[in-house]
Design a protein around this motif. Sequence first.
Motif, mmCIF file in Angstrom:
data_model
loop_
_atom_site.group_PDB
_atom_site.id
_atom_site.type_symbol
_atom_site.label_atom_id
_atom_site.label_comp_id
_atom_site.label_asym_id
_atom_site.label_seq_id
_atom_site.Cartn_x
_atom_site.Cartn_y
_atom_site.Cartn_z
ATOM 1 N N ARG A 178 0.832 -1.210 0.000
ATOM 2 C CA ARG A 178 0.000 0.000 0.000
ATOM 3 C C ARG A 178 0.862 1.253 0.000
ATOM 4 N N PRO A 179 0.412 2.348 -0.597
ATOM 5 C CA PRO A 179 -0.837 2.450 -1.341
ATOM 6 C C PRO A 179 -0.758 1.708 -2.674
ATOM 7 N N THR A 180 -1.896 1.316 -3.172
ATOM 8 C CA THR A 180 -1.956 0.640 -4.455
ATOM 9 C C THR A 180 -1.782 1.678 -5.570
ATOM 10 N N ASN A 181 -1.701 1.186 -6.802
ATOM 11 C CA ASN A 181 -1.567 2.128 -7.914
ATOM 12 C C ASN A 181 -2.917 2.608 -8.429
ATOM 13 N N ARG A 182 -3.995 2.176 -7.782
ATOM 14 C CA ARG A 182 -5.320 2.668 -8.154
ATOM 15 C C ARG A 182 -5.731 3.727 -7.131
ATOM 16 N N VAL A 183 -5.447 4.960 -7.431
ATOM 17 C CA VAL A 183 -5.818 6.055 -6.542
ATOM 18 C C VAL A 183 -6.566 7.095 -7.353
ATOM 19 N N SER A 184 -7.491 7.776 -6.712
ATOM 20 C CA SER A 184 -8.305 8.767 -7.409
ATOM 21 C C SER A 184 -7.583 10.108 -7.478
ATOM 22 N N SER B 13 -20.613 -2.784 -28.171
ATOM 23 C CA SER B 13 -19.275 -2.730 -27.577
ATOM 24 C C SER B 13 -19.434 -2.470 -26.093
ATOM 25 N N VAL B 14 -18.610 -3.128 -25.292
ATOM 26 C CA VAL B 14 -18.620 -2.947 -23.848
ATOM 27 C C VAL B 14 -17.226 -2.494 -23.437
ATOM 28 N N CYS B 15 -17.144 -1.313 -22.853
ATOM 29 C CA CYS B 15 -15.853 -0.737 -22.495
ATOM 30 C C CYS B 15 -15.810 -0.458 -20.990
ATOM 31 N N ASN B 16 -14.779 -0.945 -20.340
ATOM 32 C CA ASN B 16 -14.589 -0.692 -18.916
ATOM 33 C C ASN B 16 -13.905 0.667 -18.748
ATOM 34 N N VAL B 17 -14.629 1.639 -18.206
ATOM 35 C CA VAL B 17 -14.097 2.996 -18.047
ATOM 36 C C VAL B 17 -13.870 3.326 -16.570
ATOM 37 N N THR B 18 -13.724 2.287 -15.749
ATOM 38 C CA THR B 18 -13.579 2.491 -14.309
ATOM 39 C C THR B 18 -12.402 3.389 -13.970
ATOM 40 N N ASP B 19 -11.266 3.196 -14.624
ATOM 41 C CA ASP B 19 -10.070 3.965 -14.294
ATOM 42 C C ASP B 19 -10.054 5.349 -14.937
ATOM 43 N N GLU B 20 -10.916 5.578 -15.924
ATOM 44 C CA GLU B 20 -10.939 6.878 -16.597
ATOM 45 C C GLU B 20 -11.909 7.851 -15.939
ATOM 46 N N LEU B 21 -13.007 7.319 -15.379
ATOM 47 C CA LEU B 21 -14.030 8.179 -14.768
ATOM 48 C C LEU B 21 -13.900 8.145 -13.250
ATOM 49 N N CYS B 22 -13.849 9.291 -12.636
ATOM 50 C CA CYS B 22 -13.856 9.355 -11.176
ATOM 51 C C CYS B 22 -15.234 9.824 -10.722
ATOM 52 N N VAL B 23 -15.508 9.645 -9.440
ATOM 53 C CA VAL B 23 -16.834 9.969 -8.906
ATOM 54 C C VAL B 23 -16.694 10.677 -7.568
ATOM 55 N N LEU B 24 -17.377 11.788 -7.432
ATOM 56 C CA LEU B 24 -17.536 12.465 -6.152
ATOM 57 C C LEU B 24 -19.012 12.423 -5.777
ATOM 58 N N GLY B 25 -19.295 11.981 -4.558
ATOM 59 C CA GLY B 25 -20.655 12.036 -4.072
ATOM 60 C C GLY B 25 -20.795 13.234 -3.140
ATOM 61 N N ILE B 26 -21.897 13.948 -3.260
ATOM 62 C CA ILE B 26 -22.194 15.048 -2.353
ATOM 63 C C ILE B 26 -23.588 14.806 -1.791
ATOM 64 N N ALA B 27 -23.728 14.862 -0.471
ATOM 65 C CA ALA B 27 -24.993 14.489 0.153
ATOM 66 C C ALA B 27 -25.246 15.314 1.397
ATOM 67 N N ASP C 10 -13.833 13.252 -15.743
ATOM 68 C CA ASP C 10 -12.527 12.729 -16.095
ATOM 69 C C ASP C 10 -11.622 12.730 -14.858
ATOM 70 N N MET C 11 -10.841 11.663 -14.697
ATOM 71 C CA MET C 11 -10.006 11.530 -13.512
ATOM 72 C C MET C 11 -9.077 12.731 -13.329
ATOM 73 N N GLN C 12 -8.582 13.279 -14.436
ATOM 74 C CA GLN C 12 -7.635 14.390 -14.349
ATOM 75 C C GLN C 12 -8.276 15.680 -13.845
ATOM 76 N N LYS C 13 -9.597 15.760 -13.895
ATOM 77 C CA LYS C 13 -10.311 16.976 -13.474
ATOM 78 C C LYS C 13 -10.845 16.884 -12.051
ATOM 79 N N MET C 14 -10.659 15.745 -11.434
ATOM 80 C CA MET C 14 -11.317 15.494 -10.150
ATOM 81 C C MET C 14 -10.872 16.455 -9.061
ATOM 82 N N SER C 15 -9.578 16.670 -8.926
ATOM 83 C CA SER C 15 -9.094 17.529 -7.843
ATOM 84 C C SER C 15 -9.602 18.954 -7.996
ATOM 85 N N ALA C 16 -9.710 19.425 -9.239
ATOM 86 C CA ALA C 16 -10.210 20.780 -9.477
ATOM 87 C C ALA C 16 -11.668 20.900 -9.046
#
Length: 520
Positions: free
Chosen positions: A142-148, A286-300, A343-349
Amino acid sequence: RDLEGSYYLRQERDGLLFRPYEKEEKMKLQDSWIRDGVPPGFGKELFESDLDRIMDHVERATEMVPVLKNADIISIVSGPITYTPDLLIGPHQGARNYWTAIGFGTSVSVGLCIYLSECLFAVIPPFSSSVGYPKEERLAGRPTNRVSGVYELLKDRCSMGFHAGWEQPHYIHEPGDDSGYKPSFRRTNWFGPVGRECKLVMEGVGVIDLSPFGKFMVKGEDSHRLLDRLFANTLHMLTPRGRVYAEVTVTQTAPGEFLLITGSGSELHDLRWIEREVCDGGYAVSVCNVTDELCVLGIAGPKSRAVLQKLTDEDMSDTLAGVPLRTIRISYTGELGWELYMDMQKMSAVYEVLMEAGRDENIDNFGTYAMSSLRLEKGFRAWGAEMNCDTNPLEAGLDYFIKLSKPAEFIGKQALLEIRAQGLSRRLAFLTLHTDDIDPEGNESVWHDGEVVGNTTSGSYSYSTQQSLAFSYLPLHLTHAGQKLDVELLGQKYLATVTPEPLVLTEPTRTRLQKKQRSV
């Protein structure tokens, strides 16, 4: 194989082969190999032998097999051995008719063969072979290479957890909190911070990193037909036996184009199922795995709309603070909330803009422990716990989400019709418990009249109602409200009561009731 002596012994031609399993404190680890890789050119070289290091095992072996005491040592082999960081068994996603059994020793080989053969012919694995412990974390590698995109911003403030290879916040610690990983079967240092986060979401506004969600794009002229075949309505995929294979959120993003979202632990499990049906049915998609390209923020939280309104005048379907994203009006907390996909690259912004916009509302972060507590209060089921390949949606209380009148012949439809016609023998029940400093987590025995009558599927402490909660499958005659039972936790039985669910109404339900009351 002597498990207590930690060695194995077997015949090797006209002699015996002895091999110990060293204790962790005596092992010689090649840390540089982990960091830099195996040295170039390393082949069959051996290390210098060190019999003193393994004498404890040798002595145990000679006690078990006395002939070893006078046996001549013909050769000593001291070489490296590698172990996979995880154990894998079952069908491999991405390859047809490819199955794995990786990281297991010979002592369980017969069981593995039986398990794999049943997997091959039954389509669905017959049982789970994993053993888990409350809030267990494995810290190696740890940490793994899968980080947001917000990992660097949060890592020093959070207790991070491992979710399908991702680092995800379990809870947030503030100055003065007792931080760090402190595992226990009882409540430990996470308990106070999680309560603070639940209050944040129930009364204010919180943000959570949900990037580990599995995310797939399905496109093509047969996409509608494929999804009609896969889904019993809009959420659940069933097995041919009418069990719950998966729970997936489906969103149409354009004509013939769909975004499918599943839980983090189900990513490859669900993707393999979808790909198999595409291949078997000859669908033009076509079925495309976009798990690593799309990030998600939840607001509640009740103040989440006020925060978002500061950032956009639109309906939030396209952009937020200038960043292209997609929003879905949903929250697993059961409170007013949205999931923001970008997009993952825009998440921090986007994260920093959200936190700045919510400063007056005292916006803060929350983690998966709080989300789990909140979802349980609302009576939300979780795949892998309340529903899985061993449970059908009718006994899980998911009737509302299943459409048996649907014209399409979805997978599991006929089996589910038969289950309904035969009637149920058990049903999922909602329990409240009177405990002390321990809460159910799942897989605890449920007792009635001196007999085990079921087991919990998941549990948590409810900070809103100040008591422990759990789901459990029980015989039908024990599922009526007010039924008294016992749940066994660490060898002690605690009084439990079957309670109508949900214990806390969801925000949409509360809003509807308030409008109805005002109209009256």
